[in-house]
Design an enzyme around this catalytic site. Structure first.
Site, PDB file in Angstrom:
ATOM      1  CG  HIS A  70       5.762  -1.331   5.518  1.00  0.00           C
ATOM      2  ND1 HIS A  70       4.820  -0.798   6.370  1.00  0.00           N
ATOM      3  CD2 HIS A  70       6.593  -0.297   5.180  1.00  0.00           C
ATOM      4  CE1 HIS A  70       5.062   0.506   6.531  1.00  0.00           C
ATOM      5  NE2 HIS A  70       6.121   0.826   5.828  1.00  0.00           N
ATOM      6  CG  HIS A  97       5.152   3.525   1.988  1.00  0.00           C
ATOM      7  ND1 HIS A  97       6.117   4.505   1.812  1.00  0.00           N
ATOM      8  CD2 HIS A  97       5.407   2.985   3.200  1.00  0.00           C
ATOM      9  CE1 HIS A  97       6.916   4.524   2.859  1.00  0.00           C
ATOM     10  NE2 HIS A  97       6.502   3.612   3.731  1.00  0.00           N
ATOM     11  CB  SER A  98       2.379   7.921  -2.574  1.00  0.00           C
ATOM     12  OG  SER A  98       1.801   7.041  -3.510  1.00  0.00           O
ATOM     13  CD  GLU A 110       3.789   5.101   5.607  1.00  0.00           C
ATOM     14  OE1 GLU A 110       3.659   3.875   5.869  1.00  0.00           O
ATOM     15  OE2 GLU A 110       4.818   5.750   5.882  1.00  0.00           O
TER      16      GLU A 110
END
Length: 339
Positions: free
Chosen positions: A101, A171-172, A304
């Site tokens: 990330h 990225h929830s 995602e």
């Protein structure tokens, strides 16, 4: 509205878009984060259906990427190395020897700037310097959150001053029973994918994508998550559940997954224009949540959309390369409805 301060004293803002009875989203300038997503469930009860943390120190100090905008490169790059135009690029590593990330100081830890805001939309911007976390090129990125009734649209864009790689996502972590309601074991998930990406012990793809047939990754029909996450399968053992890329059928903006909760009669249809969907069932969730609660594994699931992991080292897979003069663009839609 203020949310707190960065360690250097810069204020973190919170912007609210949308309104009841439709979706209402709180967006933080820290990480361009979807901090709260208020939804009226199929049972008529209004809930926050994403996980979050209450303070700036907890967002900065605990991994998890809750609700954040991810960049420059979502997912993993093996050993933090790839070749671009014959030159080896070395980027920051932060996960079992790999880059995850964007590195330890990825875009989820940055303070974004509010570029425009209205009652139903907000655009945030960030400039990532040439060499940021080792990635070449100065990149100017934006993310726009828009609410239209029961739908949230997230649009990512980026331009660069030099050839580079860009792979952005949100990225929830979702729990359609509400933040703090427990695990997502009772939720069902459908993913429109015939292939998934097997990984090694550090999360890096093995050889190539593989058929989902006769594996726990066959989610082509709505499947209850709890039993699937506990199947005795070598690909689940190392990750303690699902943390894998799915190769989604079709092209352009189209439905890629449906997450549903029979308990609250609430459904989320996820659409994307990306070729991959990383499904992470929150196997490593931990740390502070809201109102004094602590998160545990399985309290939420992240869906995602992105290109496949380690694509810069996989020339036969769709590329994440971005050239000067081009504009990277990706779109995610969340459409909530009653079951």
């Amino acid at each position: 509205m203020g949310f707190g301060e960065m360690p250097d004293g810069r204020p973190v803002e919170r912007v609210t878009i949308g309104a009841a009875p439709g979706v209402e989203v709180d967006v933080l300038t820290l990480g361009a984060t979807a901090h709260r997503v208020q939804v009226t469930g199929g049972d008529g009860v209004r809930r926050d259906v994403v996980l979050g943390r209450d303070t700036v120190p907890s967002l900065l100090g605990v991994d998890g990427f809750l609700g954040a905008t991810i960049g420059r490169y979502a997912n993993r790059i093996a050993a933090g190395r790839f070749t671009l135009d014959g030159v080896e690029v070395v980027v920051a590593t932060n996960d079992r020897g790999n880059s995850l990330h964007g590195g330890a100081d990825g875009w989820d830890k940055r303070l974004w700037t509010v570029e425009s805001v209205s009652p139903t939309a907000v655009t945030l911007a960030l400039v990532s310097a040439d060499g940021d976390m080792g990635f070449p090129g100065e990149v100017a990125a934006t993310v726009t959150y828009e609410v239209d009734g029961a739908t949230v649209r997230i649009t990512h864009t980026a331009t660069t001053s030099a050839p580079t790689v860009v792979n952005m996502t949100n990225h929830s972590y979702f729990n359609l029973d509400g933040d703090g309601a427990g695990t997502i074991d009772g939720h069902t998930l459908q993913v429109h994918a015939d292939r998934y990406t097997p990984i090694d012990a550090t999360g890096i793809p093995l050889d190539d994508h593989a058929p989902v047939d006769d594996t726990p990754f066959d989610l082509r029909t709505a499947t209850v998550l709890g039993p699937v996450l506990r199947v005795d399968h070598p690909q689940l053992a190392g990750t303690r559940g699902i943390d894998h890329n799915f190769v989604v059928r079709g092209e352009g903006l189209r439905p890629v997954a449906v997450l549903s909760s029979p308990a609250t009669r609430t459904s989320l249809e996820l659409s994307s224009d990306q070729q991959g969907l990383q499904v992470y069932a929150g196997n490593g969730l931990f740390g502070p949540g809201r109102s004094g609660r602590r998160y545990r594994p399985g309290d939420g699931i992240a869906l995602e959309p992105q290109v496949s992991p380690d694509t810069p080292n996989r020339p036969s897979w769709p590329s994440a390369r971005l050239e000067p003069g081009q504009t990277y663009r990706s779109v995610i839609e969340w459409r909530f409805s009653a079951l």
